[in-house]
Scaffold this motif. Structure first.
Motif, PDB file in Angstrom:
ATOM      1  N   ALA A  94       0.964  -1.184   0.028  1.00 35.85           N
ATOM      2  CA  ALA A  94      -0.104  -0.008  -0.013  1.00 35.85           C
ATOM      3  C   ALA A  94       0.791   1.276  -0.149  1.00 35.85           C
ATOM      4  CB  ALA A  94      -0.972  -0.025   1.257  1.00 35.85           C
ATOM      5  N   ALA A  95       1.844   1.290   0.851  1.00 37.26           N
ATOM      6  CA  ALA A  95       2.688   2.495   0.699  1.00 37.26           C
ATOM      7  C   ALA A  95       3.573   2.572  -0.501  1.00 37.26           C
ATOM      8  CB  ALA A  95       3.948   2.282   2.096  1.00 37.26           C
ATOM      9  N   ALA A  96       3.933   1.486  -1.323  1.00 38.04           N
ATOM     10  CA  ALA A  96       4.598   1.504  -2.494  1.00 38.04           C
ATOM     11  C   ALA A  96       3.631   2.076  -3.514  1.00 38.04           C
ATOM     12  CB  ALA A  96       5.139   0.070  -2.851  1.00 38.04           C
ATOM     13  N   GLY A  97       2.409   1.747  -3.531  1.00 38.48           N
ATOM     14  CA  GLY A  97       1.454   2.047  -4.403  1.00 38.48           C
ATOM     15  C   GLY A  97       1.187   3.631  -4.264  1.00 38.48           C
ATOM     16  N   GLU A  98       0.938   4.301  -2.889  1.00 39.45           N
ATOM     17  CA  GLU A  98       0.915   5.722  -2.596  1.00 39.45           C
ATOM     18  C   GLU A  98       2.554   6.378  -3.335  1.00 39.45           C
ATOM     19  OE1 GLU A  98       0.223   6.011   1.284  1.00 39.45           O
ATOM     20  OE2 GLU A  98      -1.757   5.139   1.246  1.00 39.45           O
ATOM     21  N   ALA A  99       3.165   6.133  -3.170  1.00 39.77           N
ATOM     22  CA  ALA A  99       4.529   6.454  -3.671  1.00 39.77           C
ATOM     23  C   ALA A  99       4.678   6.683  -5.128  1.00 39.77           C
ATOM     24  CB  ALA A  99       5.766   5.691  -3.029  1.00 39.77           C
ATOM     25  N   ALA A 100       4.196   5.574  -5.667  1.00 39.55           N
ATOM     26  CA  ALA A 100       4.045   5.330  -7.129  1.00 39.55           C
ATOM     27  C   ALA A 100       3.109   6.495  -7.624  1.00 39.55           C
ATOM     28  CB  ALA A 100       3.772   4.067  -7.798  1.00 39.55           C
ATOM     29  N   GLU A 101       1.934   6.588  -7.023  1.00 37.16           N
ATOM     30  CA  GLU A 101       0.937   7.485  -7.467  1.00 37.16           C
ATOM     31  C   GLU A 101       1.573   8.887  -7.196  1.00 37.16           C
ATOM     32  OE1 GLU A 101      -2.436   9.038  -9.012  1.00 37.16           O
ATOM     33  OE2 GLU A 101      -2.070   6.719  -8.928  1.00 37.16           O
ATOM     34  N   ALA A 102       2.172   9.329  -6.196  1.00 41.05           N
ATOM     35  CA  ALA A 102       2.924  10.538  -5.975  1.00 41.05           C
ATOM     36  C   ALA A 102       3.852  10.949  -6.836  1.00 41.05           C
ATOM     37  CB  ALA A 102       3.404  10.772  -4.376  1.00 41.05           C
ATOM     38  N   ALA A 103       4.535   9.576  -7.331  1.00 39.74           N
ATOM     39  CA  ALA A 103       5.771   9.964  -8.383  1.00 39.74           C
ATOM     40  C   ALA A 103       5.027  10.254  -9.626  1.00 39.74           C
ATOM     41  CB  ALA A 103       6.550   8.705  -8.458  1.00 39.74           C
ATOM     42  N   ARG A 104       3.793   9.629  -9.996  1.00 41.52           N
ATOM     43  CA  ARG A 104       3.443  10.019 -11.447  1.00 41.52           C
ATOM     44  C   ARG A 104       2.615  11.235 -11.534  1.00 41.52           C
ATOM     45  NH1 ARG A 104      -0.218   5.572 -10.680  1.00 41.52           N
ATOM     46  NH2 ARG A 104       1.251   3.828 -10.771  1.00 41.52           N
ATOM     47  N   GLU A 105       2.112  11.793 -10.423  1.00 41.01           N
ATOM     48  CA  GLU A 105       1.402  13.160 -10.354  1.00 41.01           C
ATOM     49  C   GLU A 105       2.600  14.149 -10.336  1.00 41.01           C
ATOM     50  OE1 GLU A 105      -0.635  13.464  -6.763  1.00 41.01           O
ATOM     51  OE2 GLU A 105      -2.078  11.987  -7.384  1.00 41.01           O
ATOM     52  N   SER A 106       3.719  13.925  -9.885  1.00 42.22           N
ATOM     53  CA  SER A 106       4.550  15.004  -9.664  1.00 42.22           C
ATOM     54  C   SER A 106       5.419  15.081 -11.276  1.00 42.22           C
ATOM     55  CB  SER A 106       5.839  14.755  -8.905  1.00 42.22           C
ATOM     56  OG  SER A 106       6.479  13.592  -9.093  1.00 42.22           O
ATOM     57  N   ALA A 107       5.477  14.044 -11.772  1.00 45.28           N
ATOM     58  CA  ALA A 107       6.035  13.808 -13.112  1.00 45.28           C
ATOM     59  C   ALA A 107       5.116  14.358 -14.208  1.00 45.28           C
ATOM     60  CB  ALA A 107       6.183  12.435 -13.568  1.00 45.28           C
ATOM     61  N   ALA A 108       3.692  14.291 -13.781  1.00 41.72           N
ATOM     62  CA  ALA A 108       2.781  14.814 -14.955  1.00 41.72           C
ATOM     63  C   ALA A 108       2.598  16.462 -14.655  1.00 41.72           C
ATOM     64  CB  ALA A 108       1.531  14.300 -14.617  1.00 41.72           C
ATOM     65  N   SER A 109       2.616  17.004 -13.491  1.00 43.36           N
ATOM     66  CA  SER A 109       2.566  18.436 -13.562  1.00 43.36           C
ATOM     67  C   SER A 109       3.745  19.141 -13.700  1.00 43.36           C
ATOM     68  CB  SER A 109       2.691  18.738 -11.883  1.00 43.36           C
ATOM     69  OG  SER A 109       3.719  18.361 -11.302  1.00 43.36           O
ATOM     70  N   PRO A 110       3.666  20.448 -14.435  1.00 42.02           N
ATOM     71  CA  PRO A 110       4.698  21.023 -14.944  1.00 42.02           C
ATOM     72  C   PRO A 110       5.857  21.552 -13.767  1.00 42.02           C
ATOM     73  CG  PRO A 110       2.751  22.401 -15.335  1.00 42.02           C
ATOM     74  CD  PRO A 110       2.573  21.109 -14.554  1.00 42.02           C
ATOM     75  N   PRO A 111       7.124  21.573 -13.906  1.00 39.64           N
ATOM     76  CA  PRO A 111       7.827  22.028 -12.859  1.00 39.64           C
ATOM     77  C   PRO A 111       7.784  23.529 -12.718  1.00 39.64           C
ATOM     78  CG  PRO A 111       9.168  21.477 -14.880  1.00 39.64           C
ATOM     79  CD  PRO A 111       7.734  20.936 -15.071  1.00 39.64           C
ATOM     80  N   ASP A 112       7.819  24.089 -11.340  1.00 36.04           N
ATOM     81  CA  ASP A 112       7.782  25.362 -11.094  1.00 36.04           C
ATOM     82  C   ASP A 112       9.184  26.012 -11.326  1.00 36.04           C
ATOM     83  OD1 ASP A 112       5.214  25.378 -10.574  1.00 36.04           O
ATOM     84  OD2 ASP A 112       5.501  24.825  -8.400  1.00 36.04           O
ATOM     85  N   GLU A 113       9.276  27.263 -11.821  1.00 36.55           N
ATOM     86  CA  GLU A 113      10.610  27.838 -11.738  1.00 36.55           C
ATOM     87  C   GLU A 113      11.063  27.994 -10.391  1.00 36.55           C
ATOM     88  OE1 GLU A 113      11.716  31.841 -13.721  1.00 36.55           O
ATOM     89  OE2 GLU A 113      10.325  30.722 -15.196  1.00 36.55           O
ATOM     90  N   GLY A 114      12.184  27.828 -10.043  1.00 29.53           N
ATOM     91  CA  GLY A 114      12.648  27.999  -8.791  1.00 29.53           C
ATOM     92  C   GLY A 114      12.540  26.950  -7.614  1.00 29.53           C
ATOM     93  N   ALA A 115      11.637  25.940  -8.161  1.00 30.48           N
ATOM     94  CA  ALA A 115      11.255  24.744  -7.399  1.00 30.48           C
ATOM     95  C   ALA A 115      12.466  23.709  -7.659  1.00 30.48           C
ATOM     96  CB  ALA A 115      10.028  24.371  -7.643  1.00 30.48           C
ATOM     97  N   THR A 116      13.347  23.985  -8.441  1.00 30.66           N
ATOM     98  CA  THR A 116      14.428  22.918  -8.631  1.00 30.66           C
ATOM     99  C   THR A 116      15.046  22.485  -7.386  1.00 30.66           C
ATOM    100  OG1 THR A 116      16.072  24.529  -9.289  1.00 30.66           O
ATOM    101  CG2 THR A 116      14.614  23.703 -11.120  1.00 30.66           C
ATOM    102  N   GLU A 117      15.224  23.424  -6.587  1.00 32.61           N
ATOM    103  CA  GLU A 117      15.990  23.152  -5.184  1.00 32.61           C
ATOM    104  C   GLU A 117      14.997  23.089  -4.126  1.00 32.61           C
ATOM    105  OE1 GLU A 117      19.570  24.788  -2.721  1.00 32.61           O
ATOM    106  OE2 GLU A 117      19.919  24.776  -4.802  1.00 32.61           O
ATOM    107  N   ALA A 118      14.882  22.270  -3.120  1.00 32.42           N
ATOM    108  CA  ALA A 118      13.907  22.284  -2.169  1.00 32.42           C
ATOM    109  C   ALA A 118      14.644  23.317  -1.139  1.00 32.42           C
ATOM    110  CB  ALA A 118      13.458  20.965  -1.622  1.00 32.42           C
ATOM    111  N   PRO A 119      13.829  24.144  -0.532  1.00 32.48           N
ATOM    112  CA  PRO A 119      14.223  24.890   0.472  1.00 32.48           C
ATOM    113  C   PRO A 119      14.652  24.042   1.963  1.00 32.48           C
ATOM    114  CG  PRO A 119      11.985  25.456   0.288  1.00 32.48           C
ATOM    115  CD  PRO A 119      12.442  24.518  -0.758  1.00 32.48           C
ATOM    116  N   ARG A 120      15.948  24.260   2.371  1.00 33.90           N
ATOM    117  CA  ARG A 120      16.203  23.456   3.702  1.00 33.90           C
ATOM    118  C   ARG A 120      15.671  24.358   4.737  1.00 33.90           C
ATOM    119  NH1 ARG A 120      22.600  22.452   2.783  1.00 33.90           N
ATOM    120  NH2 ARG A 120      22.602  24.162   4.087  1.00 33.90           N
ATOM    121  N   SER A 121      15.289  23.346   5.681  1.00 34.42           N
ATOM    122  CA  SER A 121      14.819  24.033   6.985  1.00 34.42           C
ATOM    123  C   SER A 121      15.652  24.582   7.949  1.00 34.42           C
ATOM    124  CB  SER A 121      13.971  22.976   7.875  1.00 34.42           C
ATOM    125  OG  SER A 121      15.126  22.126   8.388  1.00 34.42           O
ATOM    126  N   GLN A 122      15.394  25.577   8.665  1.00 28.24           N
ATOM    127  CA  GLN A 122      16.302  26.292   9.229  1.00 28.24           C
ATOM    128  C   GLN A 122      17.238  25.444  10.180  1.00 28.24           C
ATOM    129  OE1 GLN A 122      16.585  29.451   9.323  1.00 28.24           O
ATOM    130  NE2 GLN A 122      17.904  30.019  11.155  1.00 28.24           N
TER     131      GLN A 122
END
Length: 124
Positions: free
Chosen positions: A84-112
């Motif tokens: 079930a966890a693998a299925g959820e991870a695969a679905e999240a990967a498919r959704e992120s691959a299908a959505s257009p990348p945001d400008e400046g979202a290439t590097e995730a901000p690190r927490s303080q």
């Protein structure tokens, strides 16, 4: 042996039996009194602790001896949750691959907290 001798013999055995039954009842009553007087609160607590320890040690051992079915069930449940966890991870990967990348979202901000002291923003 005649009939009267047999009757006397039976009567004698019945009297012996009655006497022994009375002696057993007396011994049982004495044992009951002694047993009840021996159970002080401290002994009750100690006995409870020992019994709990023994039960706590024996119960896992009993399940370990019968662990064939138990281990199979745990293995099956863990595989269900893992799939079930693998299925959820695969679905999240498919959704992120299908959505257009945001400008400046290439590097995730690190927490303080994950930044080094030199990289942390000053708090004033």
């Amino acid at each position: 042996m005649n009939f009267q001798a047999l009757q006397r013999r039976v009567a004698r055995r019945e009297r012996l039996l009655d006497a022994r039954i009375d002696r057993v009842h007396g011994a049982a009553a004495s044992l009951k009194r002694t047993w009840r007087s021996a159970w002080t609160p401290g002994r009750i607590v100690i006995t409870g602790l020992v019994a709990g320890f023994v039960a706590g040690r024996a119960e896992p051992m009993r399940y370990a001896a019968q662990s064939g079915d138990l281990m199979r069930m745990v293995s099956m449940l863990s595989s269900v949750f893992a799939s079930a966890a693998a299925g959820e991870a695969a679905e999240a990967a498919r959704e992120s691959a299908a959505s257009p990348p945001d400008e400046g979202a290439t590097e995730a901000p690190r927490s303080q907290a994950s930044r080094t002291p030199a990289q942390r923003e000053p708090t004033a």
